[in-house]
Design a protein around this motif. Structure first.
Motif, PDB file in Angstrom:
ATOM      1  N   PHE A 186      25.958   4.999  69.495  1.00  0.00           N
ATOM      2  CA  PHE A 186      26.050   3.634  69.258  1.00  0.00           C
ATOM      3  C   PHE A 186      27.299   2.998  69.461  1.00  0.00           C
ATOM      4  CE2 PHE A 186      26.854   0.449  65.954  1.00  0.00           C
ATOM      5  CZ  PHE A 186      25.638  -0.302  65.796  1.00  0.00           C
ATOM      6  N   CYS A 187      28.519   3.208  69.254  1.00  0.00           N
ATOM      7  CA  CYS A 187      29.602   2.645  69.396  1.00  0.00           C
ATOM      8  C   CYS A 187      29.920   2.213  70.929  1.00  0.00           C
ATOM      9  CB  CYS A 187      30.919   3.675  69.173  1.00  0.00           C
ATOM     10  SG  CYS A 187      31.049   3.672  67.362  1.00  0.00           S
ATOM     11  N   ILE A 188      29.406   3.259  71.800  1.00  0.00           N
ATOM     12  CA  ILE A 188      29.686   3.110  73.472  1.00  0.00           C
ATOM     13  C   ILE A 188      28.472   2.051  73.814  1.00  0.00           C
ATOM     14  CG2 ILE A 188      28.966   4.002  75.339  1.00  0.00           C
ATOM     15  CD1 ILE A 188      29.872   6.782  74.463  1.00  0.00           C
ATOM     16  N   LEU A 189      27.280   2.000  73.176  1.00  0.00           N
ATOM     17  CA  LEU A 189      26.533   0.657  73.664  1.00  0.00           C
ATOM     18  C   LEU A 189      27.071  -0.466  73.067  1.00  0.00           C
ATOM     19  CD1 LEU A 189      23.086   2.517  72.736  1.00  0.00           C
ATOM     20  CD2 LEU A 189      23.976   1.933  74.980  1.00  0.00           C
ATOM     21  N   VAL A 190      27.727  -0.526  71.765  1.00  0.00           N
ATOM     22  CA  VAL A 190      28.258  -1.923  71.321  1.00  0.00           C
ATOM     23  C   VAL A 190      29.201  -2.303  72.430  1.00  0.00           C
ATOM     24  CG1 VAL A 190      29.681  -2.561  69.433  1.00  0.00           C
ATOM     25  CG2 VAL A 190      27.992  -1.194  68.943  1.00  0.00           C
ATOM     26  N   PHE A 222      23.798  -7.711  71.660  1.00  0.00           N
ATOM     27  CA  PHE A 222      23.553  -6.568  71.174  1.00  0.00           C
ATOM     28  C   PHE A 222      24.114  -6.352  69.950  1.00  0.00           C
ATOM     29  CE2 PHE A 222      24.068  -1.931  70.554  1.00  0.00           C
ATOM     30  CZ  PHE A 222      22.744  -1.405  70.690  1.00  0.00           C
ATOM     31  N   ALA A 223      25.580  -6.537  69.813  1.00  0.00           N
ATOM     32  CA  ALA A 223      26.494  -6.298  68.775  1.00  0.00           C
ATOM     33  C   ALA A 223      26.100  -7.225  67.747  1.00  0.00           C
ATOM     34  CB  ALA A 223      28.016  -6.355  69.243  1.00  0.00           C
ATOM     35  N   VAL A 247      34.531 -11.807  69.904  1.00  0.00           N
ATOM     36  CA  VAL A 247      33.571 -10.891  70.265  1.00  0.00           C
ATOM     37  C   VAL A 247      34.110  -9.450  70.210  1.00  0.00           C
ATOM     38  CG1 VAL A 247      32.444  -9.711  72.528  1.00  0.00           C
ATOM     39  CG2 VAL A 247      32.553 -12.536  72.470  1.00  0.00           C
ATOM     40  N   VAL A 248      35.477  -9.333  70.450  1.00  0.00           N
ATOM     41  CA  VAL A 248      36.085  -8.086  69.874  1.00  0.00           C
ATOM     42  C   VAL A 248      35.847  -7.659  68.404  1.00  0.00           C
ATOM     43  CG1 VAL A 248      38.038  -6.807  69.674  1.00  0.00           C
ATOM     44  CG2 VAL A 248      37.577  -7.936  72.021  1.00  0.00           C
ATOM     45  N   LEU A 249      36.133  -8.813  67.659  1.00  0.00           N
ATOM     46  CA  LEU A 249      35.950  -8.569  66.385  1.00  0.00           C
ATOM     47  C   LEU A 249      34.492  -8.449  65.757  1.00  0.00           C
ATOM     48  CD1 LEU A 249      38.434 -11.503  65.111  1.00  0.00           C
ATOM     49  CD2 LEU A 249      38.673  -8.946  64.930  1.00  0.00           C
ATOM     50  N   LEU A 250      33.728  -8.703  66.524  1.00  0.00           N
ATOM     51  CA  LEU A 250      32.317  -8.836  66.085  1.00  0.00           C
ATOM     52  C   LEU A 250      31.847  -7.385  66.473  1.00  0.00           C
ATOM     53  CD1 LEU A 250      29.291  -9.482  65.486  1.00  0.00           C
ATOM     54  CD2 LEU A 250      29.154 -10.621  67.855  1.00  0.00           C
ATOM     55  N   ARG A 251      32.122  -6.810  67.685  1.00  0.00           N
ATOM     56  CA  ARG A 251      31.967  -5.268  67.848  1.00  0.00           C
ATOM     57  C   ARG A 251      32.470  -4.368  67.135  1.00  0.00           C
ATOM     58  NH1 ARG A 251      29.921  -5.796  73.337  1.00  0.00           N
ATOM     59  NH2 ARG A 251      30.626  -7.255  74.580  1.00  0.00           N
ATOM     60  N   LEU A 252      33.838  -4.696  66.645  1.00  0.00           N
ATOM     61  CA  LEU A 252      34.623  -3.742  65.668  1.00  0.00           C
ATOM     62  C   LEU A 252      33.556  -3.851  64.239  1.00  0.00           C
ATOM     63  CD1 LEU A 252      38.296  -4.586  66.363  1.00  0.00           C
ATOM     64  CD2 LEU A 252      37.031  -2.597  67.008  1.00  0.00           C
ATOM     65  N   THR A 253      33.402  -4.883  63.935  1.00  0.00           N
ATOM     66  CA  THR A 253      32.517  -5.074  62.622  1.00  0.00           C
ATOM     67  C   THR A 253      31.235  -4.212  62.684  1.00  0.00           C
ATOM     68  OG1 THR A 253      33.575  -7.423  62.217  1.00  0.00           O
ATOM     69  CG2 THR A 253      31.360  -6.751  61.004  1.00  0.00           C
TER      70      THR A 253
END
Length: 207
Positions: A32-36, A43-44, A95-101
């Motif tokens: 899941f983390c790789i796909l995000v 997607f994220a 975008v980075v913050l969204l992916r980390l969330t």
């Protein structure tokens, strides 16, 4: 301050996520983390909304959800301040913050719906499968060590909450002085627990 609000602490329940095998959740998390991070940020964004819905289905309160995301908020504030001062604030930061969330929400779902014993058993199954694949001795030593590290994550948060609760109970206030006084105590308690755990593991190995 409730100890149940400790970050990534298990919360008993009967949802489909609680009933899902820990092995499946552990295997799904890295994929899941790789796909995000590899797929489009849409997607994220969609998965973030979906994971919030899953948390509510699992019976988590907003307070519990945001306690797991607290570190993201702190990181977001620090990153925003740096970006503003360096005049580099852009949409990529958001975008980075969204992916980390999104990743933290997935990790939260894993920890809050799986006991430490279930996590250990799931990791043990993975290691045994790898050992069988490479014809190694069926001794899941690595998974036990990893399980100890993983299970210390909610314990660290719980220790900090307990320390803060004791401070506030004695009339202390949320200030710089609080951190100067509590941090040495917090690290001392953590080191003692780590030592006791290491001793217990050593005793079991010697039996």
């Amino acid at each position: 301050m409730n100890l149940e609000d400790s970050a990534f602490s298990y919360k008993p329940g009967f949802s489909v996520f609680h009933k899902c095998p820990a092995l499946a959740k552990i295997l799904l998390l890295p994929v899941f983390c790789i796909l995000v991070f590899k797929l489009h940020f849409y997607f994220a964004a969609a998965m973030t909304v979906l994971l919030f819905a899953c948390d509510f289905i699992a019976g988590f309160s907003l307070r519990e959800i945001f306690s797991d995301l607290k570190i993201i908020f702190v990181y977001a504030v620090m990153l925003t301040v740096v970006k503003v001062f360096t005049a580099t604030l852009d949409t990529d930061t958001l975008v980075v913050l969204l992916r980390l969330t999104c990743m933290f929400l997935m990790a939260s779902l894993l920890f809050r719906t799986s006991t430490s014993l279930q996590l250990r058993h799931g990791l043990e199954q993975i290691e045994l499968a790898v050992r069988r694949l490479f014809h190694l001795r069926p001794e899941p030593k690595v998974s036990h060590l990893v399980a100890l590290v993983v299970c210390f994550i909610p314990l660290v948060s719980k220790n900090w909450n307990q320390t803060k609760r004791a401070w506030f109970a004695r009339g202390g206030r949320n200030s710089i002085k609080m951190y100067m006084v509590l941090l040495p105590v917090f690290f001392s308690v953590g080191m003692k627990q780590a030592y006791n755990t290491a001793r217990a593991v050593q005793v079991r190995q010697d039996l």
